[in-house]
Design a protein around this motif. Structure first.
Motif, short mmCIF file in Angstrom:
data_model
loop_
_atom_site.label_atom_id
_atom_site.label_comp_id
_atom_site.label_asym_id
_atom_site.label_seq_id
_atom_site.Cartn_x
_atom_site.Cartn_y
_atom_site.Cartn_z
N LEU A 1 3.07 7.64 -26.03
CA LEU A 1 2.91 8.21 -24.70
C LEU A 1 3.80 9.42 -24.48
CD1 LEU A 1 2.66 5.00 -22.47
CD2 LEU A 1 0.82 6.48 -23.27
N ALA A 2 5.10 9.26 -24.78
CA ALA A 2 6.05 10.35 -24.50
C ALA A 2 6.00 11.43 -25.56
CB ALA A 2 7.46 9.78 -24.39
N GLY A 3 5.89 11.05 -26.82
CA GLY A 3 5.95 12.03 -27.90
C GLY A 3 4.63 12.68 -28.23
N ARG B 1 9.35 4.27 -15.88
CA ARG B 1 9.03 3.04 -15.16
C ARG B 1 7.86 2.30 -15.81
NH1 ARG B 1 9.31 3.41 -8.69
NH2 ARG B 1 8.72 1.23 -9.10
N TYR B 2 6.90 3.05 -16.33
CA TYR B 2 5.77 2.40 -17.00
C TYR B 2 6.24 1.64 -18.24
CZ TYR B 2 1.34 1.78 -19.47
OH TYR B 2 0.28 1.24 -20.14
N LEU B 3 7.08 2.28 -19.06
CA LEU B 3 7.58 1.61 -20.26
C LEU B 3 8.47 0.42 -19.90
CD1 LEU B 3 8.43 4.70 -22.50
CD2 LEU B 3 6.50 3.14 -22.73
N GLN B 4 9.22 0.53 -18.81
CA GLN B 4 10.04 -0.61 -18.39
C GLN B 4 9.18 -1.80 -18.00
OE1 GLN B 4 12.34 1.24 -15.28
NE2 GLN B 4 14.04 1.78 -16.66
N ASP C 1 14.99 4.98 -21.16
CA ASP C 1 15.35 6.35 -20.79
C ASP C 1 15.60 7.21 -22.02
OD1 ASP C 1 16.01 4.38 -18.69
OD2 ASP C 1 16.59 6.16 -17.53
N GLU C 2 16.29 6.65 -23.02
CA GLU C 2 16.57 7.42 -24.23
C GLU C 2 15.29 7.71 -25.01
OE1 GLU C 2 21.07 5.78 -25.26
OE2 GLU C 2 19.32 4.74 -26.05
N MET C 3 14.34 6.79 -25.01
CA MET C 3 13.07 7.03 -25.70
C MET C 3 12.35 8.24 -25.10
SD MET C 3 11.49 3.21 -26.13
CE MET C 3 12.42 1.88 -26.92
N VAL C 4 12.32 8.33 -23.78
CA VAL C 4 11.63 9.43 -23.12
C VAL C 4 12.43 10.72 -23.24
CG1 VAL C 4 10.72 10.26 -20.92
CG2 VAL C 4 10.44 7.86 -21.55
N THR D 1 11.18 16.59 -18.97
CA THR D 1 11.84 16.75 -17.68
C THR D 1 10.77 16.90 -16.60
OG1 THR D 1 12.00 19.14 -18.02
CG2 THR D 1 13.89 17.79 -18.72
N GLY D 2 11.20 17.07 -15.38
CA GLY D 2 10.26 17.27 -14.30
C GLY D 2 9.83 15.96 -13.67
N PRO D 3 8.87 16.01 -12.76
CA PRO D 3 8.50 14.83 -11.99
C PRO D 3 7.84 13.72 -12.82
CG PRO D 3 7.00 16.65 -11.55
CD PRO D 3 8.12 17.22 -12.35
N CYS D 4 7.24 14.05 -13.97
CA CYS D 4 6.54 13.04 -14.76
C CYS D 4 7.47 12.16 -15.59
CB CYS D 4 5.51 13.70 -15.68
SG CYS D 4 4.15 14.50 -14.80
N ARG D 5 8.74 12.52 -15.65
CA ARG D 5 9.68 11.72 -16.44
C ARG D 5 9.84 10.33 -15.86
NH1 ARG D 5 15.04 10.57 -15.86
NH2 ARG D 5 16.20 10.08 -17.78
N GLU D 6 10.02 10.23 -14.55
CA GLU D 6 10.28 8.93 -13.92
C GLU D 6 9.12 7.97 -14.07
OE1 GLU D 6 11.56 6.97 -9.62
OE2 GLU D 6 11.32 9.15 -9.83
N PRO D 7 7.86 8.35 -13.82
CA PRO D 7 6.77 7.37 -14.01
C PRO D 7 6.61 6.92 -15.45
CG PRO D 7 5.90 9.55 -13.49
CD PRO D 7 7.37 9.61 -13.22
N LEU D 8 6.88 7.80 -16.42
CA LEU D 8 6.82 7.38 -17.82
C LEU D 8 7.86 6.31 -18.10
CD1 LEU D 8 6.25 10.74 -19.76
CD2 LEU D 8 4.72 8.76 -19.71
#
Length: 791
Positions: free
Chosen positions: A295-297, A274-277, A256-259, A265-272
């Motif tokens: 991916l995030a940065g 979960r994918y990294l997890q 979570d801290e990486m993202v 923010t927004g709806p794409c935060r959660e799939p990113l």
């Protein structure tokens, strides 16, 4: 599809890791409110009357009465019930600059001579006010000043305990610079807390490290590292650790801290997230950090920056083209080297989501076409080949000059040891001659470093000898093992293990490497030269206590601290605790050695990185005839292809054909080949080694092979020189010089050129003979190989 291997050392250098908040357990506890000082509400006259108490420690305090009145008079104009309230408001107005607050009080400009003296005098006027605890500036403001009265402040508030601490630092072998720096830093803490030096707690000291920015923390810690264990030993501070905790060591981030670091923010935060997890189960922390950054940065944060309304991973052709053009270039305009790693990570992200959607309905809503096509990743092969070619070219350039670097390290160590021994022998107050110049030897105490000075120049001979020794030890260990730098730094006392050969009963030392990059441990035979180096390292770290100190190594890539172990490559700075070397320290030592050696290739000075030794080791091992699969095991590579990439001179087609031949040979090999050798075959085997005996030594060519160099032994790298033939080789060198002179006189330039090549090779062989002779004449010492305990 998965991403290519990610270098965890490069990942550790990512700038975003520097902003990670410290782990919760490393944060110092909140300090209770400090009661105000007795003079914080006093009148100016009462404060002036108390200045007499400071006169033993500020002899010129009476000269500063007018400046103190002016300073307090300026503060009195500000609102507030106490001097501390007024000072807090004043500090907020002038900031932390060392000049602004003085110009505000003195008025005018510092360019005027009279006004400049008044501005400078305010520094001295601040000393008695802080000593009397009239106000307590912040740590940040104090760090920005250039006050010289911090030791006087400690002595004024508690002279007995200040003297006790100074004496304890002396017996703890702290250098004068470390002791002074530590006491000055404690004086700053006292000015902020209003306490005496005996009343300071571990929380007071740790609070300083949380209030200052990074560079100022490093300056403050330089003295506290030596003072902390002394305070802990005296029982003045209570803390779980007897060594100064490192606030800058940050623990691992959560996904979570990486993202969230990239403000996604927004709806794409959660799939990113979960994918990294999901991916984290198969990745180490360093690789996970790199994947999160890609991916995030570098990917989605850039998309959102240019299209704030983006709510899915489906990109238009224009969005995809714009992002691919931007990601290829860094912010400073330079090309991004890891662009294909980013492409692989993004393409794998889209393909993984498509595959997972068949099993988990959560991913179905996020399925989208990949912006990276397969064709766009095909350039990675060409890019990788270019990288390998560049690496191999560097190895070809550095391998021939490695002996010069080794010789430079040995000469620097011998010179530093001799100079230090001479200085200790003459004693403090005497002079020694260095390069025709007389230097005065001085040593503040028997535990302090030995230093010399001349015409304002100051050299720390103890520090120079310590640097020379560890540089030599690192060069020797790296070149004899071909190990990764983190593997070398993780070597411990028990890494040297004895092994008894079953057939002969001979005991040989093995070097054990702990699991590192590939999470596999391995053993390699430790030659006499390597064991000698490790023995000297062990002797050095155990000479004070008789045993290897237990230290913890901080893994900057994985963000973890090792268990206390008897590491070999540790250094002690003065009274500070021994610490395992960092990769930055190793790089600094190697760069300094290369700079002093003045080694140049094609007119440019060369630098040696720790990994250069690893590549040279693999190249020389393969070139000497060691089978590639054996080199793979020695190097700790998971794939033979990786080992082939390290070799700068070994042709790939030879490896491929040789492996094919071996596989076929194993299938068709007749059982008769496993019979006992006949007497004739054994005589032939022995005769081969008899024929390798030469007048200058012996030939090191492989069994069953003839001489491929037309018996030009002086030029051959396989000639093993015999030190007993030094005089004979010297006669040959003299004869070559005479023949060169004769050829030049008759104009036989071709002969002269050929003779010079032979002369250069002969001189190199002569140097090898002298080196072998000096090694053979040394004393036999106990190697200190650990022995198995009797059960």
């Amino acid at each position: 599809m998965t991403t290519p291997p990610i270098n965890k050392v490069q990942t550790a250098r990512r700038s975003w890791n520097d902003h990670t908040p410290p782990p919760q357990e490393q944060q110092p506890p909140a300090l209770p409110p400090i009661p105000p000082g007795p003079l914080t509400s006093a009148s100016i006259e009462d404060i002036i009357n108390r200045l007499e108490d400071c006169s033993p420690y500020w002899p010129q305090v009476h000269e500063h009465r007018a400046r103190i009145r002016r300073l307090l008079g300026h503060l009195r104009q500000l609102p507030g019930e106490t001097w501390q309230d007024r000072w807090a408001l004043f500090e907020g107005q002038v900031g932390h600059d060392a000049l602004t607050w003085r110009l505000r009080i003195a008025g005018g400009s510092s360019k005027n001579t009279k006004n400049r003296n008044e501005v400078e005098g305010l520094n001295a006027a601040m000393g008695p006010l802080l000593a009397l605890d009239v106000m307590r500036p912040s740590h940040r403001w104090i760090a920005g000043q250039r006050f010289a009265f911090w030791k006087a402040l400690s002595r004024f508030r508690d002279p007995a305990h200040t003297a006790e601490l100074e004496n304890a630092l002396l017996h703890a072998k702290a250098s004068p610079a470390q002791a002074t720096s530590g006491i000055l830093t404690l004086g700053r803490i006292q000015a902020h807390t209003g306490k005496s030096i005996r009343q300071l707690t571990a929380e007071d000291i740790l609070d300083l490290t949380t209030q200052l920015p990074g560079k100022l923390i490093d300056v403050s810690r330089s003295g506290l590292t030596a003072v902390w264990p002394v305070l802990h030993g005296l029982g003045w501070i209570r803390h779980d650790s007897g060594t100064m905790p490192t606030r800058l060591r940050v623990g691992p981030k959560t996904v979570d801290e990486m993202v969230d670091y990239y403000d996604i923010t927004g709806p794409c935060r959660e799939p990113l997230i979960r994918y990294l997890q999901v991916r984290s189960a198969g990745l180490d922390y360093a690789s996970l950090c790199a994947l999160g950054r890609y991916l995030a940065g570098l990917f989605f944060a850039d998309i959102v920056k240019h299209d704030p309304d983006q709510r899915s991973f489906a990109l238009t052709p224009e969005q995809a083209a714009g992002w691919k053009a931007r990601v290829k270039v860094k912010a400073d305009g330079s090309p991004r080297r890891e662009v294909y790693s980013v492409f692989f990570a993004v393409r794998a992200f889209y393909l993984d989501i498509s595959q997972w959607a068949l099993e988990d309905a959560f991913w179905a809503q996020w399925v989208a076409p990949s912006p990276i096509t397969f064709a766009e990743t095909r350039g990675y092969v060409k890019h990788r080949r270019a990288t390998i070619a560049t690496m191999q070219q560097r190895t070809r350039e550095l391998a021939p000059v490695l002996p010069r670097l080794v010789e430079a390290a040995e000469q620097a160590l011998r010179a530093a040891e001799a100079t230090l021994a001479d200085a200790k022998m003459v004693g403090a107050g005497q002079t020694i001659d260095m390069d025709g110049e007389a230097w005065e030897v001085f040593q503040s105490s028997e535990y302090a470093h030995v230093r010399i000075r001349r015409n304002g120049k100051d050299r720390d001979l103890s520090f120079e000898e310590d640097n020379a020794f560890w540089t030599w030890a690192l060069v020797e260990t790296l070149r004899h093992t071909g190990a990764r730098i983190e593997e070398v730094l993780e070597l411990v006392h028990m890494s040297i293990q004895p092994y008894k050969v079953p057939g002969t009963g001979e005991t040989i030392p093995l070097l054990h490497f702990a699991p590192s990059k590939t999470d596999t441990e391995r053993l390699m035979v430790a030659g006499p030269e390597l064991v000698h180096v490790l023995y000297r390292v062990l002797s050095r770290i155990t000479k004070d206590t008789g045993g290897a100190p237990l230290t913890q190594r901080w893994d900057s890539a994985e963000k973890v601290l090792s268990s206390p172990l008897p590491h070999l490559f540790v250094r002690r700075r003065g009274a500070g605790p021994p610490n395992v070397m960092t990769t930055a320290t190793v790089s600094t030592l190697l760069n300094d050695l290369a700079r002093r050696a003045q080694i140049k290739v094609s007119g440019a000075e060369v630098r040696f990185t720790p990994h250069d030794f690893r590549r040279i080791f693999a190249t020389e091992a393969l070139a000497s005839g060691l089978p590639p699969h054996i080199v793979q095991v020695l190097m700790g590579h998971a794939s033979l292809a990786t080992t082939q990439g390290y070799a700068a001179i070994y042709p790939r087609d030879v490896i491929r054909h040789h492996r094919t031949f071996i596989e076929k040979r194993r299938v068709i090999r007749p059982t008769e080949e496993y019979r006992e050798p006949t007497a004739a075959e054994w005589d032939e085997f022995e005769a081969h080694f008899v024929q390798r005996k030469l007048s200058l030594g012996s030939c090191g060519r492989a069994y069953g092979t003839g001489c491929q160099h037309e018996h030009a032994c002086l030029r051959c790298a396989l000639l093993r020189p015999d030190p007993s033939q030094i005089n004979r080789l010297q006669d040959i060198i003299d004869n070559l010089e005479e023949r060169i002179t004769e050829a030049e006189q008759h104009g036989w330039l071709g002969d002269a050129e050929g003779l010079r090549v032979t002369l250069n090779s002969a001189e190199m062989k002569l140097a090898q003979m002298f080196k072998l002779q000096s090694q053979q004449s040394g004393r036999i010492v106990d190697l200190g190989t650990p022995r198995m305990r009797n059960s």
